[in-house]
Motif scaffolding. Sequence first.
Motif, PDB file in Angstrom:
ATOM      1  N   PHE A  97       0.783  -0.756  -0.220  1.00 19.85           N
ATOM      2  CA  PHE A  97       0.454  -0.252   0.316  1.00 19.85           C
ATOM      3  C   PHE A  97       0.790   1.490  -0.455  1.00 19.85           C
ATOM      4  N   ILE A  98       1.627   1.342   0.328  1.00 17.50           N
ATOM      5  CA  ILE A  98       2.493   2.543   0.978  1.00 17.50           C
ATOM      6  C   ILE A  98       3.402   3.066  -0.286  1.00 17.50           C
ATOM      7  N   HIS A  99       4.604   1.318  -0.324  1.00 17.07           N
ATOM      8  CA  HIS A  99       5.731   1.874  -0.705  1.00 17.07           C
ATOM      9  C   HIS A  99       5.188   0.941  -2.180  1.00 17.07           C
ATOM     10  N   GLN A 100       4.099   1.523  -2.870  1.00 17.92           N
ATOM     11  CA  GLN A 100       3.826   0.560  -4.179  1.00 17.92           C
ATOM     12  C   GLN A 100       5.082  -0.735  -4.378  1.00 17.92           C
ATOM     13  N   PHE A 102       3.611  -3.786  -5.346  1.00 24.07           N
ATOM     14  CA  PHE A 102       3.277  -4.024  -5.958  1.00 24.07           C
ATOM     15  C   PHE A 102       1.866  -3.278  -6.422  1.00 24.07           C
ATOM     16  N   LYS A 103       1.664  -3.060  -7.825  1.00 28.20           N
ATOM     17  CA  LYS A 103       0.854  -1.645  -7.978  1.00 28.20           C
ATOM     18  C   LYS A 103      -0.904  -2.336  -7.831  1.00 28.20           C
ATOM     19  N   ILE A 104      -1.460  -2.716  -6.424  1.00 31.05           N
ATOM     20  CA  ILE A 104      -2.068  -2.889  -6.001  1.00 31.05           C
ATOM     21  C   ILE A 104      -2.086  -1.669  -5.080  1.00 31.05           C
ATOM     22  N   PHE A 105      -3.803  -1.559  -4.624  1.00 34.52           N
ATOM     23  CA  PHE A 105      -4.054  -1.400  -3.217  1.00 34.52           C
ATOM     24  C   PHE A 105      -4.072   0.709  -4.166  1.00 34.52           C
ATOM     25  N   ARG A 106      -3.796   1.113  -4.994  1.00 33.38           N
ATOM     26  CA  ARG A 106      -3.281   2.508  -5.369  1.00 33.38           C
ATOM     27  C   ARG A 106      -4.577   3.571  -5.052  1.00 33.38           C
ATOM     28  N   ASN A 107      -5.715   3.259  -5.409  1.00 29.78           N
ATOM     29  CA  ASN A 107      -7.042   4.086  -5.453  1.00 29.78           C
ATOM     30  C   ASN A 107      -7.715   3.884  -4.025  1.00 29.78           C
ATOM     31  N   ALA A 108      -6.748   3.492  -3.096  1.00 28.74           N
ATOM     32  CA  ALA A 108      -7.465   3.259  -1.100  1.00 28.74           C
ATOM     33  C   ALA A 108      -7.246   4.551  -0.818  1.00 28.74           C
ATOM     34  N   ASP A 109      -8.558   5.330  -1.221  1.00 30.15           N
ATOM     35  CA  ASP A 109      -8.716   6.780  -0.961  1.00 30.15           C
ATOM     36  C   ASP A 109      -9.673   7.666   0.712  1.00 30.15           C
ATOM     37  N   ASN A 110      -9.391   6.657   1.970  1.00 26.62           N
ATOM     38  CA  ASN A 110     -10.385   7.173   2.908  1.00 26.62           C
ATOM     39  C   ASN A 110      -9.147   7.958   4.099  1.00 26.62           C
ATOM     40  N   LYS A 111     -10.325   8.780   4.989  1.00 21.75           N
ATOM     41  CA  LYS A 111      -8.792   9.335   6.005  1.00 21.75           C
ATOM     42  C   LYS A 111      -7.951   8.579   6.531  1.00 21.75           C
ATOM     43  N   ALA A 113      -6.399   5.621   5.482  1.00 15.19           N
ATOM     44  CA  ALA A 113      -5.278   5.496   4.115  1.00 15.19           C
ATOM     45  C   ALA A 113      -4.526   6.712   4.038  1.00 15.19           C
ATOM     46  N   ARG A 114      -5.016   8.157   3.886  1.00 14.79           N
ATOM     47  CA  ARG A 114      -4.664   9.086   3.513  1.00 14.79           C
ATOM     48  C   ARG A 114      -3.481   9.608   4.753  1.00 14.79           C
ATOM     49  N   ALA A 115      -3.893   9.079   5.987  1.00 23.88           N
ATOM     50  CA  ALA A 115      -3.030   9.657   7.534  1.00 23.88           C
ATOM     51  C   ALA A 115      -1.286   8.275   7.525  1.00 23.88           C
ATOM     52  N   VAL A 116      -1.979   7.449   7.285  1.00 19.81           N
ATOM     53  CA  VAL A 116      -1.112   6.204   6.829  1.00 19.81           C
ATOM     54  C   VAL A 116       0.021   6.762   6.009  1.00 19.81           C
ATOM     55  N   ARG A 117       0.040   6.783   4.715  1.00 19.84           N
ATOM     56  CA  ARG A 117       0.528   7.826   3.741  1.00 19.84           C
ATOM     57  C   ARG A 117       1.371   8.705   4.481  1.00 19.84           C
ATOM     58  N   ARG A 118       0.648   9.430   4.665  1.00 19.88           N
ATOM     59  CA  ARG A 118       1.096  10.660   5.303  1.00 19.88           C
ATOM     60  C   ARG A 118       2.023  10.509   6.377  1.00 19.88           C
TER      61      ARG A 118
END
Length: 147
Positions: A97-100, A102-111, A113-118
């Motif tokens: 999810f974070i480092h991609q 594998f190119k899956i879970f790219r479109n996860a966009d909720n509060k 998911a955004r916080a984990v990535r930030r």
Amino acid sequence: MWIHVLVFFTTFFIMEFMAWFTHKYVMHGFLWSLHADHHKKDHDSWFERNDAFFIFYAIVSITCFYTWSIGSFELGISIGLGILAYGITYFLVHDIFIHQRFKIFRNADNKYARAVRRAHKMHHKHIGKEHGECFGMLIVPFKFYKN
């Protein structure tokens, strides 16, 4: 039976603390030489020396399974599965999810998911082993939930 469920979930949640502790004091400490390549933007290969860290927890998990299988530690199965479940979660969240990788879970966009990535992006803002922040994975400081 219920004790196994309780021990499984307790182990899973303790692993978040263990991941934070290991990341902050081991990976960014005396084993920085194995973790440093993870903070570089360009990698020589798909694998990183950092990937070796999973081996430690895999050995602990396998040891728990083994002690359970020979009948010397009944809760070994619950602890081993809790560690394994966290390892799978770590791989899915951090590596996919974070480092991609594998190119899956790219479109996860909720509060969340955004916080984990930030939070992870802030962690990688620091190239060296000092001055780091956000060493955990699943528990994200509240400040990263802001839009």
